[in-house]
Design an enzyme around this catalytic site. Structure first.
Site, PDB file in Angstrom:
ATOM      1  N   SER A 106      60.680   8.118 -61.404  1.00 50.07           N
ATOM      2  CA  SER A 106      61.378   9.278 -60.854  1.00 50.07           C
ATOM      3  C   SER A 106      62.699   9.555 -61.577  1.00 50.07           C
ATOM      4  O   SER A 106      62.710   9.865 -62.753  1.00 50.07           O
ATOM      5  CB  SER A 106      61.578   9.077 -59.354  1.00 50.07           C
ATOM      6  OG  SER A 106      62.024  10.235 -58.725  1.00 50.07           O
ATOM      7  N   ASP A 253      63.899  16.319 -61.582  1.00 50.28           N
ATOM      8  CA  ASP A 253      64.095  14.927 -61.963  1.00 50.28           C
ATOM      9  C   ASP A 253      62.954  14.505 -62.884  1.00 50.28           C
ATOM     10  O   ASP A 253      62.129  15.326 -63.293  1.00 50.28           O
ATOM     11  CB  ASP A 253      64.221  14.020 -60.733  1.00 50.28           C
ATOM     12  CG  ASP A 253      62.957  13.992 -59.889  1.00 50.28           C
ATOM     13  OD1 ASP A 253      62.151  14.938 -59.982  1.00 50.28           O
ATOM     14  OD2 ASP A 253      62.765  13.019 -59.124  1.00 50.28           O
ATOM     15  N   ASP A 255      60.060  12.971 -62.720  1.00 51.74           N
ATOM     16  CA  ASP A 255      58.654  13.253 -62.424  1.00 51.74           C
ATOM     17  C   ASP A 255      58.474  14.580 -61.698  1.00 51.74           C
ATOM     18  O   ASP A 255      57.379  14.903 -61.253  1.00 51.74           O
ATOM     19  CB  ASP A 255      58.023  12.108 -61.627  1.00 51.74           C
ATOM     20  CG  ASP A 255      58.630  11.942 -60.242  1.00 51.74           C
ATOM     21  OD1 ASP A 255      59.787  12.357 -60.038  1.00 51.74           O
ATOM     22  OD2 ASP A 255      57.950  11.386 -59.362  1.00 51.74           O
ATOM     23  N   ASP A 257      59.352  15.809 -58.797  1.00 52.73           N
ATOM     24  CA  ASP A 257      59.095  16.004 -57.369  1.00 52.73           C
ATOM     25  C   ASP A 257      60.366  16.418 -56.636  1.00 52.73           C
ATOM     26  O   ASP A 257      60.351  16.646 -55.431  1.00 52.73           O
ATOM     27  CB  ASP A 257      58.458  14.766 -56.723  1.00 52.73           C
ATOM     28  CG  ASP A 257      59.323  13.518 -56.781  1.00 52.73           C
ATOM     29  OD1 ASP A 257      60.418  13.563 -57.394  1.00 52.73           O
ATOM     30  OD2 ASP A 257      58.917  12.483 -56.211  1.00 52.73           O
TER      31      ASP A 257
END
Length: 461
Positions: A106, A253, A255, A257
Site C-alpha cells: 500500500s 497511494d 496500490d 485503494d
C-alpha cells in the site's frame, strides 16, 4: 490480528520478515485448499486464483513464488500483472475466481511488501481461512477433520498452469469508464500516481472521459513507489495544481485503494471531506441508504458536526477500512470510509478504490457545477492535537481509574464543542491521546492534562 496477517494482509520487509518462501507456502495452501473445496463438492476442475501486484522491486519475486506454490498444488494462476488492489477485488468477484492475491504494501516504502488475500466476493479474506493459512505456515494445520504435516503435490496432468490475464485489468478500466456520468471535457485534472499501481490505469480512464489530464509520478522504477509522491505526500500535488492552474487534483497511494483530493486553490480535501461532499450529494438526491455515512473514530469532529447540521446520521467504527466495510455490509449502508482516503462506495465496489473515488468527486463537481473548494466549504475542520505516549502496558494505562477519571472530566468539559479519544496502538507500545476542539490551545491543554496523569501514575517507559 494473527501472527502473520494484520487487518490489511501479511506485511513486512521483503525477504526479512516476509520472504519468498512465505509467498510460496501461501500459494501452496490456497491452491490446495480451494481445490479441495471443489473436489469435496464433486467438481474435479482446478481452483482458479487471480493475482495482481504493484510496482515494488520485490513484487515480481513474490508473484513468481505464489505462482510456484499455486501450480504445485494443482491450481491455475491468472496474472493481472501490475494493477490496483480494487481491480483485483473487482475481477475476483465478476469473473468467478475462487480467491485472489494482491501483492502490495500500500502506502509503505518500496522495501516493504505484502500479501493481501481476497475472497471470491471481492472482499478481504474470511478470518477462518486466514487462521488456516497461518496454521500451515507454522506447521500445525488441521483442516477437513484431519492433521496435515504436509500438503500433497499435484502430479501429471493435475499440475496447475499460469495464465496471462491482462484482459481482466483492461476490463476493469472499461468498468471505471462506464461509471462516468458526465464528460470531463474542458476540465484540467492533475493525477499523482505515486509511481505505483495506478500509473497505467488512471490516465487512461480520465482521458477516455475527456479530461485534460496531467500526470505526475507515473514512472515507476521498482524503488520509487510512494517516494515523495502520492497521497502520503499530498504537498507535491498541491504545489503542482496551483502552479499549473489545474481545476482539481487526485492523489493515490501505492496500490490505489486510497484517494486524497486537492481543490483548485491547492487546499487538501481529505477522506472526511469526501464523505461529507458525497454524502450530502447522495442525500440531496434521495440516494443515501439509511441516511447514514460510516466513518471511523479517527474522523474529524468537524465531520460529525457538519453531518448534524444537514441531518445525516453516522456510525463510527474502529480504525481500518475492514471494519468500515463490515459495518456497511451488516447494516446495508452505501457510503463509508476513512480520513486517510479509503472510501467505499458499496454499490460499485467491495473495497476502497482510489480511482473510483476520484470519478465520484468529478461527478459531484460536474453535476453541481461548483469548484471543489465550494463543495467542501461547509465542513469546518476542527483543530486536532495527538500525542503518542510510550507506556509499559497499554491496557493497564487505559484502565487506570485515575486516567479514566481525567478522560471523563475532559469529555464533560468539552461537551458539544469537541471530543477526546484515547486509544492504544495496534502495533506499538503506545497510548494515543487525541483532542479536537475549536482552537489548538484548548486541544493542547486537555491533551497535556491526560498525558500528565498517565505519567504521574507510573505508566510511561
Amino acid at each position: 490480528m494473527g501472527k502473520y496477517f494484520g487487518t490489511d494482509g501479511f506485511r513486512g520487509t521483503a525477504n526479512e520478515n516476509l520472504t519468498a518462501d512465505h509467498a510460496f507456502k501461501v500459494g501452496r495452501f490456497i491452491g490446495w485448499y480451494y481445490g479441495e473445496l471443489r473436489r469435496r463438492s464433486g467438481d474435479d476442475t482446478p481452483a482458479r486464483i487471480v493475482i495482481g501486484k504493484d510496482t515494488r522491486l520485490s513484487s515480481y519475486m513474490f508473484e513468481y513464488s505464489l505462482v510456484g506454490g499455486l501450480t504445485a498444488s494443482g491450481a491455475d494462476a491468472y496474472l493481472l500483472h501490475v494493477t490496483t488492489t480494487p481491480s483485483v477485488a473487482y475481477i475476483s468477484r465478476v469473473d468467478g475466481f475462487d480467491c485472489a492475491v494482491m501483492i502490495s504494501a500500500s502506502h509503505n516504502p518500496y522495501h516493504d511488501n505484502g500479501l493481501k488475500l481476497i475472497n471470491g466476493n471481492g472482499e478481504k479474506m474470511e478470518d477462518e481461512v486466514i487462521e488456516l493459512v497461518e496454521a500451515y505456515l507454522d506447521g500445525n494445520l488441521n483442516a477437513f477433520g484431519q492433521e496435515w504435516k504436509e500438503l500433497p503435490f499435484a502430479t501429471g496432468d493435475k499440475i496447475g498452469r499460469s495464465v496471462d490475464y491482462v484482459a481482466g485489468r483492461n476490463r476493469y478500466i472499461g468498468y471505471l469508464i462506464s461509471l462516468g456520468m458526465y464528460s470531463f471535457r474542458g476540465v484540467k485534472v492533475a493525477l499523482d500516481c505515486a509511481n505505483g499501481a495506478s500509473w497505467n490505469i488512471a490516465k487512461a480512464v480520465f482521458d477516455a472521459l475527456g479530461a485534460e489530464t496531467h500526470v505526475i509520478n507515473a514512472a515507476p522504477n521498482g524503488t520509487n513507489i510512494n517516494d515523495n509522491a502520492g497521497s502520503t505526500h499530498i504537498e507535491v500535488l498541491q504545489k503542482y495544481v496551483v502552479e499549473n492552474g489545474c481545476d482539481v487534483g487526485f492523489a493515490y497511494d501505492g496500490d490505489a485503494d486510497r484517494c486524497l483530493c486537492v481543490d483548485e486553490k491547492g487546499g487538501l480535501i481529505s477522506g472526511d471531506h469526501i464523505l461529507y461532499i458525497y454524502g450530502r450529494y447522495m442525500k440531496e438526491r434521495g440516494k443515501l441508504v439509511n441516511n447514514t455515512v460510516v466513518a471511523t473514530v479517527m474522523s474529524n469532529f468537524g465531520l460529525f458536526k457538519a453531518f448534524d447540521e444537514i441531518g445525516i446520521d453516522y456510525a463510527k467504527t474502529a480504525v481500518g477500512d475492514k471494519y468500515v466495510y463490515e459495518y456497511m455490509k451488516e447494516h446495508g449502508c452505501c457510503l463509508g470510509g476513512e480520513q486517510s482516503g479509503h472510501i467505499i462506495f458499496s454499490k460499485y465496489a467491495s473495497t476502497g478504490d482510489g480511482i473510483l473515488t476520484s470519478l465520484k468527486m468529478m461527478q459531484v463537481i460536474m453535476s453541481r457545477q461548483k469548484k471543489l473548494s465550494e463543495l467542501a466549504a461547509p465542513f469546518v475542520v476542527y483543530p486536532q492535537v495527538l500525542e503518542n505516549v510510550r507506556v509499559k502496558d497499554k491496557k493497564a494505562a487505559q484502565n487506570d481509574p485515575n486516567v479514566q477519571a481525567i478522560v471523563a472530566k475532559v469529555g464533560e468539559e468539552l461537551g458539544s464543542t469537541g471530543r477526546i479519544l484515547v486509544r492504544e496502538s495496534g502495533t506499538e507500545p503506545l497510548v494515543r491521546v487525541m483532542v479536537e476542539a475549536e482552537d489548538e490551545a484548548t486541544c493542547r491543554k486537555y491533551v497535556s492534562s491526560v498525558v500528565d496523569v498517565i505519567k504521574a501514575n507510573g505508566h510511561t517507559v
